[in-house]
Write a protein that holds these residues in place. Structure first.
Motif, short mmCIF file in Angstrom:
data_model
loop_
_atom_site.label_atom_id
_atom_site.label_comp_id
_atom_site.label_asym_id
_atom_site.label_seq_id
_atom_site.Cartn_x
_atom_site.Cartn_y
_atom_site.Cartn_z
N TYR A 93 64.03 -22.82 -82.62
CA TYR A 93 63.30 -22.43 -81.42
C TYR A 93 64.30 -22.23 -80.29
O TYR A 93 65.14 -23.10 -80.03
N ILE A 94 64.23 -21.08 -79.63
CA ILE A 94 65.11 -20.78 -78.51
C ILE A 94 64.24 -20.49 -77.29
O ILE A 94 63.38 -19.61 -77.33
N ASP A 95 64.46 -21.24 -76.22
CA ASP A 95 63.67 -21.11 -75.00
C ASP A 95 64.30 -20.05 -74.09
O ASP A 95 65.06 -20.35 -73.19
N ARG A 96 63.96 -18.78 -74.39
CA ARG A 96 64.47 -17.63 -73.64
C ARG A 96 63.40 -16.58 -73.52
O ARG A 96 62.47 -16.54 -74.33
N GLU A 97 63.54 -15.67 -72.54
CA GLU A 97 62.54 -14.62 -72.32
C GLU A 97 62.31 -13.78 -73.57
O GLU A 97 61.18 -13.44 -73.90
N VAL A 98 63.40 -13.40 -74.22
CA VAL A 98 63.32 -12.59 -75.43
C VAL A 98 64.32 -13.13 -76.43
O VAL A 98 65.47 -13.40 -76.09
N SER A 107 60.68 -11.76 -80.15
CA SER A 107 59.67 -12.70 -79.67
C SER A 107 59.89 -13.06 -78.21
O SER A 107 61.01 -13.02 -77.70
N SER A 108 58.78 -13.40 -77.54
CA SER A 108 58.79 -13.86 -76.16
C SER A 108 57.82 -15.02 -76.01
O SER A 108 56.96 -15.23 -76.86
N ARG A 109 57.96 -15.75 -74.88
CA ARG A 109 57.24 -17.01 -74.72
C ARG A 109 55.84 -16.91 -74.15
O ARG A 109 54.93 -17.61 -74.59
N LEU A 143 56.35 -10.18 -81.25
CA LEU A 143 55.54 -11.40 -81.21
C LEU A 143 55.62 -12.03 -79.84
O LEU A 143 56.71 -12.21 -79.31
N ILE A 144 54.48 -12.36 -79.28
CA ILE A 144 54.49 -13.00 -77.97
C ILE A 144 53.55 -14.20 -77.95
O ILE A 144 52.50 -14.18 -78.59
N CYS A 145 54.00 -15.24 -77.26
CA CYS A 145 53.21 -16.43 -77.00
C CYS A 145 52.87 -17.21 -78.28
O CYS A 145 53.74 -17.81 -78.89
#
Length: 168
Positions: free
Chosen positions: A137-142, A150-152, A101-103
């Motif tokens: 929610y974790i604010d990390r690249e992956v 998941s990525s941001r 999952l991305i964005c």
């Protein structure tokens, strides 16, 4: 090699589709594009990609796939209004098969009501939606949590691809 379903609709983020799928194909994985109507062509929001839908969400069976990729952009928001797409995602989560999952992709998981107690990231504009769904929610690249990777946003694509390929 793995068979990866790509759940997609119009206005997906071109690069969030093109870079991961190219990496998957380069490693020998097969892609099957799943969308609302089999045979439709969906387009990225930047106009760089056109994708033919191989099978519809009403025909797609989780058992036919080894993993699921959901690119971001407006596509996840469009898909979440289709009950069959939501059910397909819910079934995939319950199968415990890998999901990439991305964005904005978590939007459809929020609608499927499958994020409670999970750890996930996504684009900052849906952070509160993710929290309201009961996820952390974790604010990390992956972020990896069980079967979810998941990525941001597009800047995280190299790390996202590496994590996805490792999981496959």
């Amino acid at each position: 090699m793995s068979v990866v379903a790509v759940l997609i609709d119009d206005l997906f983020e071109d690069v969030e589709y093109s870079k991961p799928t190219a990496a998957f194909e380069n490693e020998g994985h097969e892609l099957i594009h799943v969308g609302i109507i089999k045979g439709n062509i969906v387009r990225g929001k930047k106009g760089a990609c056109e994708i033919l839908i191989d099978t519809s969400v009403t025909q797609a069976k989780v058992d036919d796939f080894d993993a699921l990729l959901i690119p971001g952009g407006y596509s996840p928001d469009r898909l979440r209004s289709n009950e069959y797409a939501v059910q397909f995602v819910k079934n995939f989560v319950e199968s415990e098969k890998p999901m990439f999952l991305i964005c904005h992709a978590p939007q459809i998981l929020i609608t499927a009501n499958v994020l409670k107690g999970r750890k996930i990231t996504g684009y900052k504009s849906i952070k509160q939606d993710i929290i309201n769904s009961g996820a952390e929610y974790i604010d990390r690249e992956v972020v990896e949590d069980g079967n979810l990777i998941s990525s941001r946003y597009p800047g995280d694509i190299p790390e996202f691809i590496a994590a996805c390929l490792k999981k496959l």
